[in-house]
Design an enzyme around this catalytic site. Structure first.
Site, PDB file in Angstrom:
ATOM      1  N   HIS A  86     101.167  -0.171  68.864  1.00 42.28           N
ATOM      2  CA  HIS A  86     102.422  -0.901  69.024  1.00 42.28           C
ATOM      3  C   HIS A  86     102.601  -1.293  70.482  1.00 42.28           C
ATOM      4  O   HIS A  86     102.377  -0.493  71.379  1.00 42.28           O
ATOM      5  CB  HIS A  86     103.601  -0.023  68.598  1.00 42.28           C
ATOM      6  N   ASP A 165     115.091  -1.269  58.274  1.00 40.51           N
ATOM      7  CA  ASP A 165     114.987  -1.702  59.671  1.00 40.51           C
ATOM      8  C   ASP A 165     115.350  -3.172  59.832  1.00 40.51           C
ATOM      9  O   ASP A 165     116.007  -3.557  60.798  1.00 40.51           O
ATOM     10  CB  ASP A 165     113.575  -1.456  60.217  1.00 40.51           C
ATOM     11  N   ARG A 172     122.107  -4.786  64.798  1.00 38.51           N
ATOM     12  CA  ARG A 172     122.079  -4.340  66.207  1.00 38.51           C
ATOM     13  C   ARG A 172     122.015  -5.547  67.139  1.00 38.51           C
ATOM     14  O   ARG A 172     122.649  -5.570  68.193  1.00 38.51           O
ATOM     15  CB  ARG A 172     120.891  -3.407  66.447  1.00 38.51           C
ATOM     16  N   SER A 187     113.341   2.734  64.878  1.00 43.60           N
ATOM     17  CA  SER A 187     112.916   1.427  64.385  1.00 43.60           C
ATOM     18  C   SER A 187     111.396   1.270  64.494  1.00 43.60           C
ATOM     19  O   SER A 187     110.717   0.888  63.536  1.00 43.60           O
ATOM     20  CB  SER A 187     113.641   0.345  65.197  1.00 43.60           C
ATOM     21  N   LYS A 191     108.383   1.974  61.148  1.00 51.03           N
ATOM     22  CA  LYS A 191     107.485   0.916  60.687  1.00 51.03           C
ATOM     23  C   LYS A 191     106.020   1.373  60.761  1.00 51.03           C
ATOM     24  O   LYS A 191     105.209   1.020  59.908  1.00 51.03           O
ATOM     25  CB  LYS A 191     107.703  -0.355  61.507  1.00 51.03           C
TER      26      LYS A 191
HETATM   27  N1  URA Z   1     111.134  -3.105  68.719  1.00 48.25           N
HETATM   28  C1  URA Z   1     111.431  -2.681  67.477  1.00 48.25           C
HETATM   29  O1  URA Z   1     110.620  -2.779  66.574  1.00 48.25           O
HETATM   30  N2  URA Z   1     112.644  -2.144  67.256  1.00 48.25           N
HETATM   31  C2  URA Z   1     113.566  -1.999  68.225  1.00 48.25           C
HETATM   32  O2  URA Z   1     114.629  -1.488  67.946  1.00 48.25           O
HETATM   33  C3  URA Z   1     113.257  -2.456  69.521  1.00 48.25           C
HETATM   34  C4  URA Z   1     112.022  -3.005  69.751  1.00 48.25           C
END
Ligand code: URA
Ligand code: CA
Length: 434
Positions: A86, A165, A172, A187, A191
């Protein structure tokens, strides 16, 4: 139903800085996804979390509930521990396009779930889709099958994974509650857990072009991400890397795919990008259990033997492209140069401005337009020297030159990787490898 007593009490508790238990977090997420709880109380809850903070157990409870809101992938036929990576989003961050096939060529399967361009930051999916024919909207079944057969895939997050999410992030975004470390960690990690990887590497960017402005903030998030992944039984590492200036030389979408191809083929390797790629690749191999002394030689060999490039082409072919398409991609033919207005040293390059200008170019002139950084921070220049090259016609080179600050003396060099946060298993090598 929004006036239910338990929810009012939970909101009041969170407002006053108390900790909510696992069952409450689960009920909140389930109700929100099912539509029995509407946006208003969840917006208030998110604001309370952003202001008051969250306990580690709360972040884990939220993450678990979010994972359970959708499908969870698994790779029963993969050749080993499947790794995902990520990145918290950067400018000129071409790392994934190179690291994914490179790690796969070392024998470690990679299942990379990616996002799209957001604001001034580029998206790996947009870069890959610039190659004619390539698709990234793989079904979860096709994604898993590709990882199990050819060892790597880069695809968009399916709607079937972590629907909570999608809904929570959109809320958000509207309510000023994106910048909460606990909500960010839940978040991101939910994932990755739903994507089924057994090991995860996080690349947390710090600097003017990033979400976390200081290295200290980024290290805090890095620790939270690694510990959260560990709670879910995953191996994990996090890098904190500099995003004060664009990462690679190329900033665009298609021109970053060209840069990745040229890097893999050995035609052109920007040293700064190489440093970032090797840092990420080494962590991906470590968390997958490759013995420490094998990590560096395995990565070098996969690159130098051409195995990594072959794997890149295989991945592109599996996702609808052709070798011919990969070999033909090239930057937009219209070129102009952004020139230094005076003598001096490049003291800063505004990553956000470069990202936004590159975005304007790709929107107007197509994916193979963009900006190529020529003079990095610390480079001495004379008036009229080339700072950057623009491919495409819709942006004035003078506007690109304005993203460069020219000063009298070079700033002290800043390391690209500020810190690496490793999991507990990393310090117990015998256990990590068993
Ligand atoms: N990236 C994400 O996937 N979620 C967040 O809340 C912030 C950055
Ligand atoms: Ca820097």
């Amino acid at each position: 139903m929004n006036c239910e007593g338990w929810l009012r009490r939970a909101l009041a508790a969170k407002r006053d800085g108390e900790i909510l238990d696992d069952a409450t977090w689960r009920r909140i997420v389930e109700g929100y996804v099912a539509g029995t709880i509407d946006d208003a109380p969840i917006a208030a809850l998110a604001m309370a979390c952003a202001i008051r903070g969250m306990g580690d157990a709360e972040v884990a409870a939220l993450t678990g509930a979010m994972v359970r809101s959708g499908d969870v992938l698994a790779y029963p036929h993969a050749a080993g521990i499947v790794v995902d990576k990520h990145s918290s989003g950067g400018v000129g961050d071409t790392v994934s396009l190179v690291a994914v096939p490179l790690v796969a060529a070392c024998g470690v399967p990679v299942a990379k779930l990616s996002g799209r361009a957001l604001g001034h930051t580029g998206g790996t999916l947009d870069k890959l889709e610039a190659i004619p024919g390539v698709r990234t909207d793989l079904s979860p079944e096709a994604f898993v099958a590709q990882v199990e057969t050819i060892g790597c895939a880069i695809a968009a997050q399916s709607d079937r994974l972590v629907p909570a999410d999608r809904k929570l992030y959109a809320l958000r975004d509207r309510t000023g509650t994106v910048p909460s470390p606990g909500l960010i960690a839940a978040s991101i990690v939910s994932k990755k857990i739903a994507g089924g990887a057994g090991a995860i590497v996080f690349d947390v960017k710090a600097g003017r072009g990033a979400f976390m402005r200081t290295a200290a903030e980024a290290v805090g998030l890095a620790r939270m991400l690694v510990q959260l992944a560990e709670r879910f039984g995953r191996r994990a590492s996090a890098l904190v890397s500099d995003m004060d200036e664009p990462l690679g030389a190329a900033v665009g979408s298609g021109i970053e795919a060209v840069e990745a191809r040229d890097f893999l083929r050995g035609d052109d390797r920007d040293p700064r990008l190489a440093e970032a790629i090797f840092a990420v690749v080494h962590e991906m191999l470590r968390v997958a259990g490759v013995p420490g002394e094998r990590v560096v030689p395995a990565a070098l060999d996969a690159l130098e033997s051409g195995a990594a490039y072959a794997r890149f082409v295989q991945m592109i072919e599996a996702q609808g492209g052709t070798r011919d398409a990969v070999e033909r991609i090239a930057a937009h033919p219209a070129r102009s140069s952004a020139l230094a207005p005076c003598d001096g040293v490049v003291t800063a390059i505004d990553a956000i401005a470069i990202g936004e200008l590159a975005r304007e170019l790709t929107v107007a002139d197509g994916p193979f337009s963009g900006i190529r950084i020529v003079a990095r921070t610390g480079t001495p220049v004379r008036a009229g020297d080339v700072l950057a090259e623009c491919a495409g016609t819709s942006v004035e080179p003078a506007a690109v030159a304005q993203a460069f600050t020219i000063g009298a003396t070079a700033p002290p060099p800043r390391p690209l990787v500020d810190a690496i946060v490793r999991d507990a298993a990393a310090s117990e090598p015998s256990k990590a490898r068993s």
